[in-house]
Design a protein around this motif. Sequence first.
Motif, mmCIF file in Angstrom:
data_model
loop_
_atom_site.group_PDB
_atom_site.id
_atom_site.type_symbol
_atom_site.label_atom_id
_atom_site.label_comp_id
_atom_site.label_asym_id
_atom_site.label_seq_id
_atom_site.Cartn_x
_atom_site.Cartn_y
_atom_site.Cartn_z
ATOM 1 N N VAL A 193 0.999 -1.166 -0.090
ATOM 2 C CA VAL A 193 0.095 -0.041 0.172
ATOM 3 C C VAL A 193 0.862 1.134 0.021
ATOM 4 C CG1 VAL A 193 -1.690 1.345 1.275
ATOM 5 C CG2 VAL A 193 -1.786 -1.288 1.185
ATOM 6 N N LYS A 194 0.803 2.031 -1.008
ATOM 7 C CA LYS A 194 1.705 3.141 -1.189
ATOM 8 C C LYS A 194 1.488 4.302 -0.028
ATOM 9 C CE LYS A 194 2.211 2.264 -6.102
ATOM 10 N NZ LYS A 194 1.650 2.425 -7.462
ATOM 11 N N TRP A 195 2.210 5.142 0.010
ATOM 12 C CA TRP A 195 2.228 6.250 0.992
ATOM 13 C C TRP A 195 1.158 7.132 0.681
ATOM 14 C CZ3 TRP A 195 4.946 5.709 4.930
ATOM 15 C CH2 TRP A 195 6.341 5.296 5.057
ATOM 16 N N HIS A 196 0.254 7.183 1.671
ATOM 17 C CA HIS A 196 -0.979 7.938 1.426
ATOM 18 C C HIS A 196 -1.668 8.604 2.772
ATOM 19 C CE1 HIS A 196 -2.429 4.106 2.647
ATOM 20 N NE2 HIS A 196 -3.776 4.487 3.005
ATOM 21 N N ASP B 37 -4.397 14.450 -13.355
ATOM 22 C CA ASP B 37 -5.573 14.987 -12.689
ATOM 23 C C ASP B 37 -6.518 13.566 -12.451
ATOM 24 O OD1 ASP B 37 -6.683 16.602 -10.923
ATOM 25 O OD2 ASP B 37 -8.274 17.232 -12.429
ATOM 26 N N GLU B 38 -5.930 12.469 -12.311
ATOM 27 C CA GLU B 38 -6.695 11.185 -12.172
ATOM 28 C C GLU B 38 -6.500 10.702 -10.707
ATOM 29 O OE1 GLU B 38 -5.981 9.581 -16.669
ATOM 30 O OE2 GLU B 38 -4.569 9.112 -15.008
ATOM 31 N N TRP B 39 -7.525 10.133 -10.165
ATOM 32 C CA TRP B 39 -7.402 9.840 -8.769
ATOM 33 C C TRP B 39 -6.542 8.520 -8.863
ATOM 34 C CZ3 TRP B 39 -8.333 11.200 -3.754
ATOM 35 C CH2 TRP B 39 -8.300 10.013 -2.689
ATOM 36 N N VAL B 40 -5.577 8.530 -7.829
ATOM 37 C CA VAL B 40 -4.731 7.208 -7.663
ATOM 38 C C VAL B 40 -4.678 6.761 -6.240
ATOM 39 C CG1 VAL B 40 -3.439 7.593 -10.024
ATOM 40 C CG2 VAL B 40 -2.411 8.749 -7.681
ATOM 41 N N GLY B 41 -5.268 7.556 -5.382
ATOM 42 C CA GLY B 41 -5.169 7.027 -3.891
ATOM 43 C C GLY B 41 -3.879 6.771 -3.321
ATOM 44 N N SER B 42 -2.890 7.569 -3.905
ATOM 45 C CA SER B 42 -1.460 7.553 -2.894
ATOM 46 C C SER B 42 -0.843 8.831 -3.484
ATOM 47 C CB SER B 42 -0.812 6.493 -3.593
ATOM 48 O OG SER B 42 -0.307 6.436 -4.897
ATOM 49 N N MET B 43 0.065 9.352 -2.663
ATOM 50 C CA MET B 43 0.959 10.537 -2.972
ATOM 51 C C MET B 43 1.723 10.465 -4.298
ATOM 52 S SD MET B 43 2.146 11.194 1.003
ATOM 53 C CE MET B 43 3.550 12.157 0.540
ATOM 54 N N ARG B 44 1.788 11.414 -4.807
ATOM 55 C CA ARG B 44 2.654 11.706 -5.951
ATOM 56 C C ARG B 44 4.166 11.276 -5.730
ATOM 57 N NH1 ARG B 44 0.744 17.009 -9.144
ATOM 58 N NH2 ARG B 44 -1.305 16.506 -9.376
ATOM 59 N N ASP B 45 4.979 10.652 -6.701
ATOM 60 C CA ASP B 45 6.164 10.096 -6.340
ATOM 61 C C ASP B 45 6.967 11.411 -5.864
ATOM 62 O OD1 ASP B 45 5.309 7.705 -7.196
ATOM 63 O OD2 ASP B 45 6.304 7.884 -9.183
ATOM 64 N N GLU B 46 6.853 12.557 -6.478
ATOM 65 C CA GLU B 46 7.886 13.575 -6.190
ATOM 66 C C GLU B 46 7.483 14.038 -4.492
ATOM 67 O OE1 GLU B 46 5.669 13.766 -8.685
ATOM 68 O OE2 GLU B 46 4.689 15.573 -8.768
ATOM 69 N N ASP B 47 6.279 13.845 -4.366
ATOM 70 C CA ASP B 47 6.067 14.220 -2.716
ATOM 71 C C ASP B 47 6.560 13.072 -1.671
ATOM 72 O OD1 ASP B 47 4.585 16.726 -3.337
ATOM 73 O OD2 ASP B 47 2.689 15.598 -3.514
ATOM 74 N N ALA B 48 6.357 11.759 -2.303
ATOM 75 C CA ALA B 48 6.653 10.771 -1.489
ATOM 76 C C ALA B 48 8.288 10.788 -1.232
ATOM 77 C CB ALA B 48 6.147 9.364 -2.187
ATOM 78 N N ILE C 1 -8.375 0.912 -2.532
ATOM 79 C CA ILE C 1 -7.359 1.582 -2.626
ATOM 80 C C ILE C 1 -6.141 0.802 -3.327
ATOM 81 C CG2 ILE C 1 -6.212 0.271 -0.500
ATOM 82 C CD1 ILE C 1 -4.861 3.257 0.234
ATOM 83 N N PHE C 2 -6.309 -0.531 -3.588
ATOM 84 C CA PHE C 2 -5.454 -1.435 -3.998
ATOM 85 C C PHE C 2 -5.540 -1.004 -5.488
ATOM 86 C CE2 PHE C 2 -6.363 -3.554 -0.349
ATOM 87 C CZ PHE C 2 -5.217 -3.746 0.082
ATOM 88 N N ALA C 3 -6.824 -1.382 -6.209
ATOM 89 C CA ALA C 3 -7.112 -1.003 -7.528
ATOM 90 C C ALA C 3 -6.814 0.166 -7.981
ATOM 91 C CB ALA C 3 -8.706 -1.261 -7.743
ATOM 92 N N SER C 4 -6.821 1.252 -7.096
ATOM 93 C CA SER C 4 -6.610 2.870 -7.628
ATOM 94 C C SER C 4 -5.042 2.896 -7.550
ATOM 95 C CB SER C 4 -6.911 3.621 -6.481
ATOM 96 O OG SER C 4 -8.246 3.749 -6.033
ATOM 97 N N GLN C 5 -4.434 2.349 -6.685
ATOM 98 C CA GLN C 5 -3.105 2.670 -6.535
ATOM 99 C C GLN C 5 -2.351 1.754 -7.795
ATOM 100 O OE1 GLN C 5 -1.238 1.879 -2.629
ATOM 101 N NE2 GLN C 5 -2.364 4.100 -1.952
#
Length: 301
Positions: free
Chosen positions: A128-131, A180-191, A286-290
Amino acid sequence: MRPEQVRKRELKVLTREQREAYFTNGYLVLQGFIGRDWLDRLWEVTNGFIDESRSWTRSDTKFDLEPAHTADEPRLRRLTAPVSHHETYWEFASNGPIVDVAEDLLGPDVVFHHSKLNFKWSGGGEEVKWHQDIPFYPHTNYSVLAIGLYMSDVDDEMGPMGGIPGSQHGQIYSHYNEHDEWVGSMRDEDAARLDVDRTGWMKGPAGTITVHHCRTVHASMPNNSPRMRPLLINAYSAADALPITAHPSPCPQVGQVVRGKPARWARFDADPCPLPPDWSNGYTSIFASQQEEDPSLRAAE
Ligand SMILES: O=C(O)CCC(=O)C(=O)O
Protein backbone atom coordinates in the motif's frame (compact mmCIF):
# COMPACT_ATOMS: atom_id res chain seq x y z
CA MET A 1 -14.83 17.33 20.95
CA ARG A 2 -11.59 19.24 20.31
CA PRO A 3 -8.32 17.29 20.82
CA GLU A 4 -7.29 19.73 23.63
CA GLN A 5 -10.43 18.75 25.55
CA VAL A 6 -10.00 15.04 24.81
CA ARG A 7 -6.50 15.21 26.31
CA LYS A 8 -7.94 16.36 29.65
CA ARG A 9 -10.49 13.54 30.01
CA GLU A 10 -10.33 10.51 32.29
CA LEU A 11 -9.08 7.52 30.33
CA LYS A 12 -10.91 4.23 29.79
CA VAL A 13 -8.13 1.90 28.61
CA LEU A 14 -5.11 3.88 27.48
CA THR A 15 -2.41 5.29 29.71
CA ARG A 16 -1.67 9.02 29.59
CA GLU A 17 1.62 8.21 27.83
CA GLN A 18 -0.18 6.22 25.14
CA ARG A 19 -2.70 9.00 24.53
CA GLU A 20 0.09 11.59 24.32
CA ALA A 21 2.05 9.33 21.96
CA TYR A 22 -0.96 9.19 19.64
CA PHE A 23 -1.38 12.98 19.63
CA THR A 24 2.36 13.55 19.14
CA ASN A 25 3.15 10.87 16.56
CA GLY A 26 -0.23 10.39 14.87
CA TYR A 27 -0.21 6.65 15.47
CA LEU A 28 -0.04 4.10 18.26
CA VAL A 29 0.56 0.35 18.56
CA LEU A 30 -0.87 -1.69 21.44
CA GLN A 31 0.72 -5.11 21.50
CA GLY A 32 -1.61 -8.05 22.10
CA PHE A 33 -4.51 -5.74 23.05
CA ILE A 34 -7.23 -8.10 21.77
CA GLY A 35 -7.55 -11.48 23.47
CA ARG A 36 -7.81 -15.00 22.09
CA ASP A 37 -11.62 -15.20 22.43
CA TRP A 38 -12.18 -12.34 20.00
CA LEU A 39 -9.46 -13.60 17.64
CA ASP A 40 -11.00 -17.09 17.52
CA ARG A 41 -14.45 -15.67 16.76
CA LEU A 42 -13.12 -13.36 14.04
CA TRP A 43 -11.03 -16.13 12.47
CA GLU A 44 -14.00 -18.48 12.32
CA VAL A 45 -16.06 -16.06 10.24
CA THR A 46 -13.05 -14.91 8.21
CA ASN A 47 -12.20 -18.48 7.17
CA GLY A 48 -15.80 -18.80 5.98
CA PHE A 49 -15.41 -15.72 3.76
CA ILE A 50 -12.10 -16.94 2.34
CA ASP A 51 -13.87 -20.15 1.32
CA GLU A 52 -16.80 -18.25 -0.16
CA SER A 53 -14.39 -16.17 -2.29
CA ARG A 54 -13.30 -19.34 -4.15
CA SER A 55 -16.36 -19.03 -6.39
CA TRP A 56 -15.53 -15.38 -7.25
CA THR A 57 -13.61 -14.67 -10.47
CA ARG A 58 -13.76 -10.85 -10.47
CA SER A 59 -13.50 -8.19 -7.81
CA ASP A 60 -16.74 -6.52 -6.77
CA THR A 61 -18.08 -4.47 -3.85
CA LYS A 62 -17.57 -7.44 -1.49
CA PHE A 63 -14.30 -9.16 -2.41
CA ASP A 64 -11.29 -7.34 -3.83
CA LEU A 65 -9.20 -10.07 -5.51
CA GLU A 66 -5.57 -10.15 -6.57
CA PRO A 67 -5.24 -10.86 -10.32
CA ALA A 68 -3.83 -14.35 -9.45
CA HIS A 69 -6.88 -15.36 -7.35
CA THR A 70 -8.29 -18.84 -8.19
CA ALA A 71 -10.75 -21.26 -6.60
CA ASP A 72 -7.89 -23.56 -5.57
CA GLU A 73 -5.63 -20.79 -4.35
CA PRO A 74 -7.64 -17.82 -3.14
CA ARG A 75 -5.68 -14.56 -3.05
CA LEU A 76 -7.78 -11.84 -1.48
CA ARG A 77 -6.72 -8.26 -1.14
CA ARG A 78 -9.73 -7.14 0.82
CA LEU A 79 -13.14 -8.05 2.21
CA THR A 80 -14.93 -4.70 1.90
CA ALA A 81 -17.33 -3.56 4.65
CA PRO A 82 -17.08 -6.79 6.71
CA VAL A 83 -19.52 -5.31 9.27
CA SER A 84 -22.25 -5.55 6.65
CA HIS A 85 -21.48 -9.21 5.89
CA HIS A 86 -21.39 -10.76 9.38
CA GLU A 87 -22.70 -9.69 12.78
CA THR A 88 -19.47 -10.78 14.54
CA TYR A 89 -17.52 -8.07 12.70
CA TRP A 90 -20.16 -5.51 13.66
CA GLU A 91 -20.19 -6.65 17.30
CA PHE A 92 -16.41 -6.18 17.35
CA ALA A 93 -16.59 -2.75 15.66
CA SER A 94 -19.53 -1.41 17.69
CA ASN A 95 -18.98 -2.96 21.09
CA GLY A 96 -15.52 -4.57 21.16
CA PRO A 97 -12.56 -3.29 23.24
CA ILE A 98 -11.37 -1.05 20.38
CA VAL A 99 -14.35 1.28 20.94
CA ASP A 100 -12.81 2.23 24.32
CA VAL A 101 -9.62 3.18 22.47
CA ALA A 102 -11.63 5.29 20.03
CA GLU A 103 -13.35 7.04 22.95
CA ASP A 104 -10.01 7.77 24.68
CA LEU A 105 -8.75 9.45 21.49
CA LEU A 106 -11.89 11.09 20.05
CA GLY A 107 -14.00 11.94 23.10
CA PRO A 108 -17.27 10.57 24.49
CA ASP A 109 -19.34 10.68 21.28
CA VAL A 110 -18.05 8.31 18.61
CA VAL A 111 -19.49 7.47 15.19
CA PHE A 112 -18.61 4.41 13.07
CA HIS A 113 -17.27 5.36 9.64
CA HIS A 114 -16.24 2.16 7.79
CA SER A 115 -14.54 -1.22 8.02
CA LYS A 116 -12.34 -3.33 5.75
CA LEU A 117 -10.30 -6.49 6.13
CA ASN A 118 -7.01 -6.16 4.24
CA PHE A 119 -5.50 -9.61 3.80
CA LYS A 120 -2.11 -8.89 2.24
CA TRP A 121 -1.75 -12.48 1.08
CA SER A 122 1.43 -14.54 1.54
CA GLY A 123 4.10 -14.63 -1.19
CA GLY A 124 3.75 -11.12 -2.61
CA GLY A 125 0.57 -9.56 -1.16
CA GLU A 126 0.52 -6.06 -2.58
CA GLU A 127 2.10 -2.99 -1.06
CA VAL A 128 0.00 0.00 0.00
CA LYS A 129 1.75 3.17 -1.18
CA TRP A 130 2.24 6.30 0.93
CA HIS A 131 -1.08 8.02 1.53
CA GLN A 132 -3.30 9.78 4.05
CA ASP A 133 -6.84 8.61 4.75
CA ILE A 134 -8.68 11.93 4.96
CA PRO A 135 -8.49 12.73 1.20
CA PHE A 136 -10.61 9.57 0.66
CA TYR A 137 -13.33 10.80 3.04
CA PRO A 138 -13.07 14.50 4.03
CA HIS A 139 -14.88 15.55 7.21
CA THR A 140 -15.68 18.94 8.73
CA ASN A 141 -12.69 18.43 11.09
CA TYR A 142 -9.82 16.00 11.59
CA SER A 143 -11.04 14.01 14.61
CA VAL A 144 -11.13 10.84 12.53
CA LEU A 145 -8.98 7.73 13.02
CA ALA A 146 -8.61 4.10 12.00
CA ILE A 147 -7.93 1.15 14.30
CA GLY A 148 -6.38 -1.98 12.77
CA LEU A 149 -6.30 -5.43 14.35
CA TYR A 150 -3.54 -7.83 13.32
CA MET A 151 -5.32 -11.18 13.28
CA SER A 152 -1.96 -13.02 12.98
CA ASP A 153 1.53 -12.36 14.32
CA VAL A 154 3.10 -9.68 12.13
CA ASP A 155 6.84 -9.20 11.68
CA ASP A 156 9.02 -7.07 9.36
CA GLU A 157 8.78 -9.50 6.45
CA MET A 158 4.97 -9.40 6.31
CA GLY A 159 4.34 -5.82 5.19
CA PRO A 160 3.45 -4.20 8.52
CA MET A 161 1.85 -0.74 8.51
CA GLY A 162 4.24 2.16 8.94
CA GLY A 163 3.46 5.76 9.87
CA ILE A 164 5.63 8.88 9.68
CA PRO A 165 5.72 10.42 13.15
CA GLY A 166 4.18 13.89 13.37
CA SER A 167 2.98 13.87 9.75
CA GLN A 168 -0.61 14.44 10.91
CA HIS A 169 0.47 18.02 11.76
CA GLY A 170 1.83 18.60 8.27
CA GLN A 171 0.26 19.22 4.88
CA ILE A 172 -2.47 17.15 3.29
CA TYR A 173 -1.23 15.85 -0.05
CA SER A 174 -2.91 15.43 -3.43
CA HIS A 175 -3.84 11.82 -4.21
CA TYR A 176 -4.29 12.57 -7.93
CA ASN A 177 -1.62 11.92 -10.57
CA GLU A 178 -0.22 14.51 -13.00
CA HIS A 179 -3.18 13.84 -15.35
CA ASP A 180 -5.59 14.79 -12.54
CA GLU A 181 -6.72 11.16 -12.15
CA TRP A 182 -7.40 9.78 -8.66
CA VAL A 183 -4.70 7.24 -7.74
CA GLY A 184 -5.23 6.96 -3.96
CA SER A 185 -1.60 7.64 -3.12
CA MET A 186 0.80 10.57 -2.89
CA ARG A 187 2.66 11.60 -6.01
CA ASP A 188 6.15 10.15 -6.40
CA GLU A 189 7.78 13.57 -6.05
CA ASP A 190 5.96 14.20 -2.74
CA ALA A 191 6.72 10.69 -1.46
CA ALA A 192 10.40 11.19 -2.38
CA ARG A 193 10.56 14.12 0.06
CA LEU A 194 9.23 12.12 3.03
CA ASP A 195 11.63 11.34 5.85
CA VAL A 196 10.95 7.61 5.53
CA ASP A 197 13.91 6.69 7.75
CA ARG A 198 11.80 7.89 10.67
CA THR A 199 8.89 5.55 9.81
CA GLY A 200 7.44 3.74 12.82
CA TRP A 201 6.67 0.19 11.67
CA MET A 202 3.78 -1.26 13.64
CA LYS A 203 4.35 -4.93 14.39
CA GLY A 204 3.35 -7.41 17.05
CA PRO A 205 1.71 -10.70 17.95
CA ALA A 206 -1.83 -11.57 16.89
CA GLY A 207 -4.23 -9.31 18.78
CA THR A 208 -2.00 -6.23 18.40
CA ILE A 209 -3.87 -3.10 17.35
CA THR A 210 -2.63 -0.15 15.32
CA VAL A 211 -4.26 3.27 15.54
CA HIS A 212 -3.61 6.03 13.03
CA HIS A 213 -4.88 9.58 12.66
CA CYS A 214 -6.66 10.41 9.38
CA ARG A 215 -3.85 12.80 8.34
CA THR A 216 -0.94 10.53 9.22
CA VAL A 217 1.15 9.61 6.18
CA HIS A 218 1.34 5.82 6.14
CA ALA A 219 2.09 2.83 3.89
CA SER A 220 2.94 -0.85 3.99
CA MET A 221 5.38 -2.95 1.96
CA PRO A 222 4.53 -6.16 0.02
CA ASN A 223 4.19 -9.33 2.06
CA ASN A 224 6.99 -11.57 0.82
CA SER A 225 6.63 -14.07 3.65
CA PRO A 226 4.83 -17.42 3.36
CA ARG A 227 2.26 -16.12 5.91
CA MET A 228 -0.88 -14.06 5.26
CA ARG A 229 -1.20 -10.70 7.09
CA PRO A 230 -4.89 -10.03 7.77
CA LEU A 231 -5.48 -6.54 9.17
CA LEU A 232 -9.07 -5.79 10.20
CA ILE A 233 -9.49 -2.00 10.05
CA ASN A 234 -12.37 -0.06 11.60
CA ALA A 235 -12.55 3.71 11.25
CA TYR A 236 -14.36 6.14 13.55
CA SER A 237 -14.96 9.85 13.86
CA ALA A 238 -15.87 12.15 16.71
CA ALA A 239 -19.62 12.69 16.38
CA ASP A 240 -19.08 16.38 15.59
CA ALA A 241 -16.86 15.52 12.57
CA LEU A 242 -19.33 15.12 9.72
CA PRO A 243 -18.48 13.62 6.32
CA ILE A 244 -18.73 16.18 3.53
CA THR A 245 -18.50 13.87 0.48
CA ALA A 246 -20.21 10.63 -0.61
CA HIS A 247 -19.08 7.57 1.35
CA PRO A 248 -16.70 5.29 -0.64
CA SER A 249 -18.31 2.05 0.62
CA PRO A 250 -21.72 2.77 2.13
CA CYS A 251 -23.50 0.15 4.24
CA PRO A 252 -26.25 0.32 6.90
CA GLN A 253 -23.75 0.56 9.77
CA VAL A 254 -22.09 3.73 8.41
CA GLY A 255 -22.83 6.76 10.59
CA GLN A 256 -24.12 4.79 13.57
CA VAL A 257 -23.25 6.21 16.98
CA VAL A 258 -21.21 3.56 18.83
CA ARG A 259 -20.51 5.67 21.95
CA GLY A 260 -22.34 8.58 23.53
CA LYS A 261 -24.83 10.60 21.52
CA PRO A 262 -25.23 12.19 18.10
CA ALA A 263 -23.84 15.69 17.60
CA ARG A 264 -26.13 18.70 17.68
CA TRP A 265 -23.38 20.98 16.34
CA ALA A 266 -20.85 20.33 13.60
CA ARG A 267 -17.28 21.40 14.39
CA PHE A 268 -15.22 22.93 11.56
CA ASP A 269 -11.45 22.92 11.23
CA ALA A 270 -10.06 25.79 9.15
CA ASP A 271 -7.39 23.63 7.42
CA PRO A 272 -8.52 23.00 3.82
CA CYS A 273 -8.94 19.38 2.70
CA PRO A 274 -8.53 18.10 -0.88
CA LEU A 275 -11.60 16.41 -2.32
CA PRO A 276 -11.84 12.89 -3.79
CA PRO A 277 -13.83 12.04 -6.95
CA ASP A 278 -17.58 11.67 -6.48
CA TRP A 279 -17.88 8.20 -4.91
CA SER A 280 -21.65 8.15 -5.41
CA ASN A 281 -20.82 6.70 -8.83
CA GLY A 282 -18.92 3.82 -7.18
CA TYR A 283 -15.53 3.18 -5.57
CA THR A 284 -13.14 0.27 -6.20
CA SER A 285 -10.42 -0.03 -3.54
CA ILE A 286 -7.14 1.55 -2.56
CA PHE A 287 -5.37 -1.41 -4.19
CA ALA A 288 -7.18 -1.06 -7.51
CA SER A 289 -6.64 2.73 -7.50
CA GLN A 290 -2.96 2.56 -6.58
CA GLN A 291 -2.26 -0.18 -9.16
CA GLU A 292 -4.28 1.91 -11.70
CA GLU A 293 -6.34 -1.17 -12.61
CA ASP A 294 -8.87 -1.11 -15.44
CA PRO A 295 -12.35 -0.79 -13.80
CA SER A 296 -13.90 -2.82 -16.66
CA LEU A 297 -12.16 -5.90 -15.19
CA ARG A 298 -14.48 -5.76 -12.18
CA ALA A 299 -17.82 -7.56 -12.01
CA ALA A 300 -20.77 -5.41 -13.06
CA GLU A 301 -22.52 -4.15 -9.91
O1 LIG B 1 -3.35 -2.88 4.81
C1 LIG B 1 -2.43 -2.06 4.95
O2 LIG B 1 -1.28 -2.40 5.14
C2 LIG B 1 -2.66 -0.58 4.93
C3 LIG B 1 -4.06 -0.22 4.78
C4 LIG B 1 -4.31 1.20 4.60
O3 LIG B 1 -3.49 2.05 4.84
C5 LIG B 1 -5.62 1.60 4.12
O4 LIG B 1 -6.40 0.70 3.71
O5 LIG B 1 -5.89 2.81 4.15
